[in-house]
Design an enzyme around this catalytic site. Structure first.
Site, mmCIF file in Angstrom:
data_model
loop_
_atom_site.group_PDB
_atom_site.id
_atom_site.type_symbol
_atom_site.label_atom_id
_atom_site.label_comp_id
_atom_site.label_asym_id
_atom_site.label_seq_id
_atom_site.Cartn_x
_atom_site.Cartn_y
_atom_site.Cartn_z
ATOM 1 N N ASN A 104 0.830 -1.206 0.000
ATOM 2 C CA ASN A 104 0.000 0.000 0.000
ATOM 3 C C ASN A 104 0.867 1.259 0.000
ATOM 4 O OD1 ASN A 104 -1.987 -1.883 0.131
ATOM 5 N ND2 ASN A 104 -2.493 -1.514 2.285
ATOM 6 N N HIS A 121 6.013 -0.558 -2.493
ATOM 7 C CA HIS A 121 5.573 0.145 -3.707
ATOM 8 C C HIS A 121 5.612 1.658 -3.556
ATOM 9 C CE1 HIS A 121 3.208 -3.709 -5.020
ATOM 10 N NE2 HIS A 121 4.503 -3.854 -5.121
ATOM 11 N N GLY A 189 -5.251 -9.192 2.904
ATOM 12 C CA GLY A 189 -5.863 -8.213 2.015
ATOM 13 C C GLY A 189 -5.113 -7.970 0.728
ATOM 14 N N THR A 190 -4.495 -9.008 0.189
ATOM 15 C CA THR A 190 -3.831 -8.872 -1.106
ATOM 16 C C THR A 190 -4.279 -9.994 -2.039
ATOM 17 O OG1 THR A 190 -1.733 -8.797 -2.300
ATOM 18 C CG2 THR A 190 -1.757 -10.092 -0.271
ATOM 19 N N ASN A 215 -8.370 -12.984 3.966
ATOM 20 C CA ASN A 215 -8.967 -12.393 2.781
ATOM 21 C C ASN A 215 -10.390 -12.929 2.639
ATOM 22 O OD1 ASN A 215 -9.633 -11.696 0.029
ATOM 23 N ND2 ASN A 215 -7.450 -11.525 -0.395
ATOM 24 N N PRO A 216 -11.359 -12.087 2.317
ATOM 25 C CA PRO A 216 -12.723 -12.611 2.145
ATOM 26 C C PRO A 216 -12.821 -13.539 0.935
ATOM 27 C CG PRO A 216 -12.718 -10.193 2.225
ATOM 28 C CD PRO A 216 -11.292 -10.635 2.135
HETATM 29 N N1 APR Z 1 -10.227 -7.268 4.198
HETATM 30 C C1 APR Z 1 -9.289 -8.116 3.655
HETATM 31 N N2 APR Z 1 -9.138 -8.299 2.307
HETATM 32 C C2 APR Z 1 -9.966 -7.618 1.494
HETATM 33 C C3 APR Z 1 -10.969 -6.737 1.979
HETATM 34 C C4 APR Z 1 -11.074 -6.564 3.394
HETATM 35 N N3 APR Z 1 -11.959 -5.751 3.950
HETATM 36 N N4 APR Z 1 -11.631 -6.193 0.903
HETATM 37 C C5 APR Z 1 -11.058 -6.752 -0.211
HETATM 38 N N5 APR Z 1 -10.073 -7.612 0.149
HETATM 39 C C6 APR Z 1 -9.171 -8.385 -0.701
HETATM 40 C C7 APR Z 1 -9.725 -8.746 -2.063
HETATM 41 O O1 APR Z 1 -10.437 -9.972 -2.010
HETATM 42 C C8 APR Z 1 -8.452 -8.872 -2.895
HETATM 43 O O2 APR Z 1 -7.941 -10.201 -2.844
HETATM 44 O O3 APR Z 1 -8.046 -7.579 -0.942
HETATM 45 C C9 APR Z 1 -7.466 -7.934 -2.184
HETATM 46 C C10 APR Z 1 -7.148 -6.642 -2.931
HETATM 47 O O4 APR Z 1 -6.487 -7.010 -4.099
HETATM 48 P P1 APR Z 1 -5.971 -5.882 -5.128
HETATM 49 O O5 APR Z 1 -7.014 -4.882 -5.317
HETATM 50 O O6 APR Z 1 -5.454 -6.607 -6.308
HETATM 51 O O7 APR Z 1 -4.780 -5.162 -4.325
HETATM 52 P P2 APR Z 1 -3.288 -5.657 -4.044
HETATM 53 O O8 APR Z 1 -3.183 -7.133 -3.950
HETATM 54 O O9 APR Z 1 -2.802 -4.876 -2.912
HETATM 55 O O10 APR Z 1 -2.553 -5.163 -5.400
HETATM 56 C C11 APR Z 1 -1.168 -5.317 -5.492
HETATM 57 O O11 APR Z 1 -1.146 -4.138 -7.582
HETATM 58 O O12 APR Z 1 -2.139 -2.461 -8.734
HETATM 59 C C12 APR Z 1 -0.983 -2.822 -8.108
HETATM 60 O O13 APR Z 1 0.687 -1.497 -7.080
HETATM 61 C C13 APR Z 1 -0.645 -1.894 -6.948
HETATM 62 O O14 APR Z 1 0.109 -2.448 -4.708
HETATM 63 C C14 APR Z 1 -0.810 -2.794 -5.728
HETATM 64 C C15 APR Z 1 -0.573 -4.179 -6.282
#
Ligand code: APR
Length: 265
Positions: A104, A121, A189-190, A215-216
């Site tokens: 994040n 990042h 949450g990723t 993660n949900p």
């Molecule tokens: N609690 C936990 N997880 C959650 C919640 C929540 N309240 N709401 C959503 N999620 C999960 C989703 O199911 C998903 O798997 O969080 C994840 C978010 O995924 P992305 O939107 O892909 O984000 P992220 O994994 O952080 O992306 C990685 O991609 O776009 C680039 O640089 C950007 O740092 C980012 C990287």
């Protein structure tokens, strides 16, 4: 929503010498910060990453890219850390060796009080010179958008990692090291689809750590996790902290816990 925290996981956390956590956009979702890939609400469902988050996009239309990040900065400035951020601060306070690796760029972990944070990042609130690739914290507002570098006159850009760019070398090396050496690794949450960050949970597991996914929704690493806690981080992390600390006196930093490797034989 009652979340069952497995006994084995609680015991592993209590025995752990080193705990590492990887967070993604899902941790900030409950603060009102959009994720990237969630359908409809995700930034990449509304905007085209190739037009906003690549060096090429910036060269083609620097104003548009700068303004888009300015919009995200304002959005994040209005947000507050949530229960997930706060639970991670409390976990760090009780665990001598605790490393928080985040994808994040919103700075909410640090705003919540987390200290040992690795920003893989970058950070929205920092700026650097596009040409010289060095941090710039002050510049004269000449009305130019993006503003100009006070040293070379080049364009300024947000200090975040764009697609097709390398991660900060020192941050990535530290993240790889503490993932391989930890006893318990929480992936929170990723979507675990963007590399090299997505490699960290598997590196931890290969190093003998107990791997936990929060993660949900399922992700590509769900099958490799020892424990999958399906729910929002803002509910699951406080519950995990409660189970970890319940009936367990805070370990004083001087005490050496028994070896805690999480290998499931
Ligand atoms: N609690 C936990 N997880 C959650 C919640 C929540 N309240 N709401 C959503 N999620 C999960 C989703 O199911 C998903 O798997 O969080 C994840 C978010 O995924 P992305 O939107 O892909 O984000 P992220 O994994 O952080 O992306 C990685 O991609 O776009 C680039 O640089 C950007 O740092 C980012 C990287």
């Amino acid at each position: 929503m009652a979340i069952e925290i497995p006994r084995e996981l609680v015991e592993s956390l209590r025995r752990a010498r080193r705990v590492a956590v990887l967070t993604g956009a899902g941790v900030s979702a409950e603060s009102g910060v959009p994720t990237f890939r969630d359908a409809q609400t995700g930034l990449w469902a509304r905007f085209r990453p190739e037009e906003l988050a690549t060096p090429r996009a910036f060269r083609l239309d620097p104003r548009r890219v700068w303004e888009w990040y300015a919009w995200r900065r304002e959005l994040v400035a209005r947000a507050e850390p949530n229960a997930a951020h706060r639970a991670l601060v409390a976990m760090e306070a009780r665990q001598p060796e605790f490393t928080l690796i985040t994808q994040n760029v919103d700075g909410l972990h640090t705003r919540a009080g987390s200290r040992n944070v690795i920003e893989l990042h970058g950070n929205l609130h920092r700026t650097k010179c596009f040409d010289e690739d060095v941090a710039v914290s002050e510049w004269t507002d000449t009305g130019d958008v993006p503003p100009r570098c006070p040293r070379c006159g080049g364009l300024l850009r947000p200090d975040v990692v764009w697609f097709e760019e390398n991660l900060p070398v020192e941050a990535l090396a530290r993240a790889m090291e503490c993932s391989a050496a930890c006893d318990v690794f929480l992936s929170v949450g990723t979507a675990t689809v963007v590399y090299p960050a997505a490699e960290l949970p598997l590196r931890a597991r290969a190093g003998g750590a107990r791997l936990v996914e929060i993660n949900p929704s399922p992700t590509p690493i769900s099958a490799q996790a020892h424990h999958v806690l399906r729910g929002p981080a803002g509910e699951v992390l406080p519950e995990l902290l409660r189970a970890w600390t319940e009936h367990d006196p805070v370990l004083s930093p001087r005490e050496d816990p028994p070896d805690a490797r999480g290998d499931v034989t």
